[in-house]
Scaffold this motif. Sequence first.
Motif, PDB file in Angstrom:
ATOM      1  N   GLN A   1       0.825  -1.210   0.000  1.00  0.00           N
ATOM      2  CA  GLN A   1       0.000   0.000   0.000  1.00  0.00           C
ATOM      3  C   GLN A   1       0.856   1.255   0.000  1.00  0.00           C
ATOM      4  O   GLN A   1       0.491   2.274  -0.587  1.00  0.00           O
ATOM      5  N   SER A   2       2.014   1.191   0.689  1.00  0.00           N
ATOM      6  CA  SER A   2       2.878   2.376   0.769  1.00  0.00           C
ATOM      7  C   SER A   2       3.584   2.670  -0.538  1.00  0.00           C
ATOM      8  O   SER A   2       4.054   3.783  -0.760  1.00  0.00           O
ATOM      9  N   GLY A   3       3.668   1.675  -1.417  1.00  0.00           N
ATOM     10  CA  GLY A   3       4.318   1.896  -2.690  1.00  0.00           C
ATOM     11  C   GLY A   3       3.450   2.702  -3.638  1.00  0.00           C
ATOM     12  O   GLY A   3       2.227   2.697  -3.568  1.00  0.00           O
ATOM     13  N   ALA A   4       4.051   3.432  -4.541  1.00  0.00           N
ATOM     14  CA  ALA A   4       3.312   4.264  -5.490  1.00  0.00           C
ATOM     15  C   ALA A   4       2.575   3.391  -6.501  1.00  0.00           C
ATOM     16  O   ALA A   4       3.121   2.426  -7.020  1.00  0.00           O
TER      17      ALA A   4
ATOM     18  N   HIS B   1       8.162 -15.954  -4.331  1.00  0.00           N
ATOM     19  CA  HIS B   1       8.650 -16.396  -3.033  1.00  0.00           C
ATOM     20  C   HIS B   1       9.241 -15.205  -2.304  1.00  0.00           C
ATOM     21  O   HIS B   1      10.146 -14.520  -2.823  1.00  0.00           O
ATOM     22  N   LEU B   2       8.739 -14.937  -1.099  1.00  0.00           N
ATOM     23  CA  LEU B   2       9.222 -13.813  -0.297  1.00  0.00           C
ATOM     24  C   LEU B   2      10.104 -14.342   0.841  1.00  0.00           C
ATOM     25  O   LEU B   2       9.842 -15.436   1.379  1.00  0.00           O
ATOM     26  N   PRO B   3      11.142 -13.534   1.162  1.00  0.00           N
ATOM     27  CA  PRO B   3      11.422 -12.160   0.710  1.00  0.00           C
ATOM     28  C   PRO B   3      12.241 -12.071  -0.565  1.00  0.00           C
ATOM     29  O   PRO B   3      12.540 -10.989  -1.032  1.00  0.00           O
ATOM     30  N   ARG B   4      12.610 -13.228  -1.142  1.00  0.00           N
ATOM     31  CA  ARG B   4      13.475 -13.199  -2.323  1.00  0.00           C
ATOM     32  C   ARG B   4      12.878 -12.381  -3.464  1.00  0.00           C
ATOM     33  O   ARG B   4      13.573 -11.609  -4.119  1.00  0.00           O
ATOM     34  N   ASP B   5      11.567 -12.519  -3.714  1.00  0.00           N
ATOM     35  CA  ASP B   5      10.924 -11.850  -4.854  1.00  0.00           C
ATOM     36  C   ASP B   5      10.150 -10.612  -4.442  1.00  0.00           C
ATOM     37  O   ASP B   5       9.242 -10.175  -5.161  1.00  0.00           O
ATOM     38  N   LEU B   6      10.486 -10.028  -3.279  1.00  0.00           N
ATOM     39  CA  LEU B   6       9.751  -8.851  -2.826  1.00  0.00           C
ATOM     40  C   LEU B   6       9.908  -7.681  -3.790  1.00  0.00           C
ATOM     41  O   LEU B   6       8.951  -6.987  -4.132  1.00  0.00           O
ATOM     42  N   GLN B   7      11.137  -7.450  -4.249  1.00  0.00           N
ATOM     43  CA  GLN B   7      11.390  -6.364  -5.199  1.00  0.00           C
ATOM     44  C   GLN B   7      10.668  -6.618  -6.525  1.00  0.00           C
ATOM     45  O   GLN B   7      10.040  -5.732  -7.101  1.00  0.00           O
ATOM     46  N   LYS B   8      10.727  -7.878  -6.979  1.00  0.00           N
ATOM     47  CA  LYS B   8      10.079  -8.245  -8.239  1.00  0.00           C
ATOM     48  C   LYS B   8       8.560  -8.080  -8.144  1.00  0.00           C
ATOM     49  O   LYS B   8       7.906  -7.620  -9.087  1.00  0.00           O
ATOM     50  N   LEU B   9       7.977  -8.460  -7.008  1.00  0.00           N
ATOM     51  CA  LEU B   9       6.530  -8.307  -6.813  1.00  0.00           C
ATOM     52  C   LEU B   9       6.118  -6.847  -6.871  1.00  0.00           C
ATOM     53  O   LEU B   9       5.128  -6.490  -7.525  1.00  0.00           O
ATOM     54  N   GLN B  10       6.883  -5.975  -6.195  1.00  0.00           N
ATOM     55  CA  GLN B  10       6.554  -4.547  -6.196  1.00  0.00           C
ATOM     56  C   GLN B  10       6.654  -3.967  -7.598  1.00  0.00           C
ATOM     57  O   GLN B  10       5.814  -3.152  -8.011  1.00  0.00           O
ATOM     58  N   GLU B  11       7.643  -4.387  -8.359  1.00  0.00           N
ATOM     59  CA  GLU B  11       7.819  -3.896  -9.724  1.00  0.00           C
ATOM     60  C   GLU B  11       6.620  -4.271 -10.607  1.00  0.00           C
ATOM     61  O   GLU B  11       6.073  -3.436 -11.328  1.00  0.00           O
ATOM     62  N   ASN B  12       6.232  -5.531 -10.547  1.00  0.00           N
ATOM     63  CA  ASN B  12       5.162  -6.009 -11.417  1.00  0.00           C
ATOM     64  C   ASN B  12       3.804  -5.431 -11.050  1.00  0.00           C
ATOM     65  O   ASN B  12       2.962  -5.201 -11.919  1.00  0.00           O
ATOM     66  N   LEU B  13       3.574  -5.198  -9.762  1.00  0.00           N
ATOM     67  CA  LEU B  13       2.283  -4.635  -9.355  1.00  0.00           C
ATOM     68  C   LEU B  13       2.163  -3.178  -9.732  1.00  0.00           C
ATOM     69  O   LEU B  13       1.120  -2.726 -10.203  1.00  0.00           O
ATOM     70  N   SER B  14       3.232  -2.404  -9.517  1.00  0.00           N
ATOM     71  CA  SER B  14       3.165  -0.962  -9.777  1.00  0.00           C
ATOM     72  C   SER B  14       3.411  -0.618 -11.225  1.00  0.00           C
ATOM     73  O   SER B  14       3.237   0.541 -11.631  1.00  0.00           O
ATOM     74  N   GLY B  15       3.847  -1.600 -12.048  1.00  0.00           N
ATOM     75  CA  GLY B  15       4.076  -1.332 -13.456  1.00  0.00           C
ATOM     76  C   GLY B  15       5.305  -0.497 -13.710  1.00  0.00           C
ATOM     77  O   GLY B  15       5.380   0.216 -14.708  1.00  0.00           O
ATOM     78  N   ARG B  16       6.281  -0.590 -12.810  1.00  0.00           N
ATOM     79  CA  ARG B  16       7.479   0.246 -12.949  1.00  0.00           C
ATOM     80  C   ARG B  16       8.698  -0.592 -13.329  1.00  0.00           C
ATOM     81  O   ARG B  16       9.811  -0.329 -12.915  1.00  0.00           O
ATOM     82  N   ALA B  17       8.471  -1.639 -14.094  1.00  0.00           N
ATOM     83  CA  ALA B  17       9.590  -2.505 -14.478  1.00  0.00           C
ATOM     84  C   ALA B  17      10.581  -1.815 -15.394  1.00  0.00           C
ATOM     85  O   ALA B  17      11.708  -2.288 -15.572  1.00  0.00           O
TER      86      ALA B  17
END
Length: 519
Positions: free
Chosen positions: A338-341, A454-470
């Motif tokens: 939620q805190s992510g843009a 798989h978290l926390p390994r893919d935490l950064q990848k998850l945030q990228e894909n959800l916010s569309g900022r890849a």
Amino acid sequence: MDPIHCVMTTGVFILLINLVTSDSNAPNIVATCNHTTDATLGWLKPVSFNPSPLRELSVQLSESEASLVIKWTINIDSSITRNNGTWIELNGEEMDVLSYKCQYQPPFTSGQNNFTGLQQLWFSFTLSDVSVSPSTEYYIQAFNLPPPPPNTGWKYLKNTSYKTPGCESKRMSDHPQCSTHKWDAGIFSVFHDDKIVVTFTTSSASDKYTIILRNGSEILHMEYINGGGKLENRTVEVNYTGICEYLSISIKPYFPHCGHGCPLVHHKVNCSKRSGLAIGIGCVLLFLLILLCCCILRKIYFSRHSSERNVSVPVLVVYPAIDGLFQRAVMMLAEFLQSGAGVHVIVDMWESGSLAEQGPLRWLNSQSDLAQRVLIILPPQLTHTENVKPNAAPGMTDHTVSASAYSLFALVLNLVTSAAHDPQQLEKFWIIHLDQSKEKRKMPAELRGCRTFHLPRDLQKLQENLSGRADMTRSALRRSFSSFNINDKSWRVKEALQQLDINRNIMACTEVNSLDRWG
């Protein structure tokens, strides 16, 4: 004369003589049937000796197509002299049972009839007091009097049924109840000069009509007119000043068979003819609308270069009810996303009001339709989805297990199963493993076709894909996701996952020790 022709002529002559003789010997017995409302008279009391049952029972429409004709045959046997009548009952849809007692003249009990050479007698009765209806099932049962002894009536009772043709049948096309099937109202209505002109064709079967003007579902005006029971074109004018787009005209006839319950016919008002004032107002409004659109486009053009457009992606989070520690990890992950843009998280703990109002099934269906992604959170070592129930977490009381998580998790598995044959729908569901272990886990059968993180390994990848900022630069991403500190939500996610992993190891050791003790 030809001998063969002679023999044939003689045979026909003998047959005619036998026919005339048999007709002359047939008894002239007439059945008179009357409607009765009393079924408790003395002649209905059962006796020891009863006449034999009816041989045949049938029903058909009369020649006028307005009533029913019941036909039956009586056996000519030794019990005929005990027959003192026939009882007939009629039942149909939306009608009470009608009873009729039929008596014979001269009576069978009088000994005046000669039944020599006869095996049966035919009788018929027209139900002139019953008006048949189209597409209606009628049921008839009959037995000879006196009635049979108790518990033996089924042996003497004769049953049959008959369904009348529908209005689409030529035989019923002139029936009064079929008037609506033949009435072509031919409604036309147009808005012109502050009034609505309605034209339609009346029916000879209705003497009055109700004209109803509606704006959507709101009734604006009702007018009653006299049709006179004639077939003619009628024109009615209804005064009206206002917007025409949602107007409709309904006409209700009053046919004899349905009265005030007759169905209405509808027509949308034609708004093509408008007054000059309405056209002028429309042009002014169109000009103002174009001007407003230009201003909005200008503002968008100048603002798109000065600020980045922020579009939130709705993300629904669903998880099983495990324990307080797992609940805490789920909520930390939800707060981090939620805190992510560009991400708007939907979770049951934050939507308790709407969830209680709508119920789990309706809430989950509506939120999954609105969400662009559905995240299904799995705890460590969850290898099956049956009977997932909350467990107590020793020493963790800071997060209460959600009361709705158990039912929501079971329902979301059904959604995934339903979308299994639609790749576009299945792409919406992502699986999130809260597991620090790198060993491969068995995936539940319902979720094998979904994308997995798989978290926390893919935490950064998850945030990228959800916010569309890849497409952001790798250095910027590294600065955003690698600095875990006390003020960073991602640090709290990793801390919760570590506690979850420690608690899992403790419980596993406890279980092993317990098994060793009992072994």
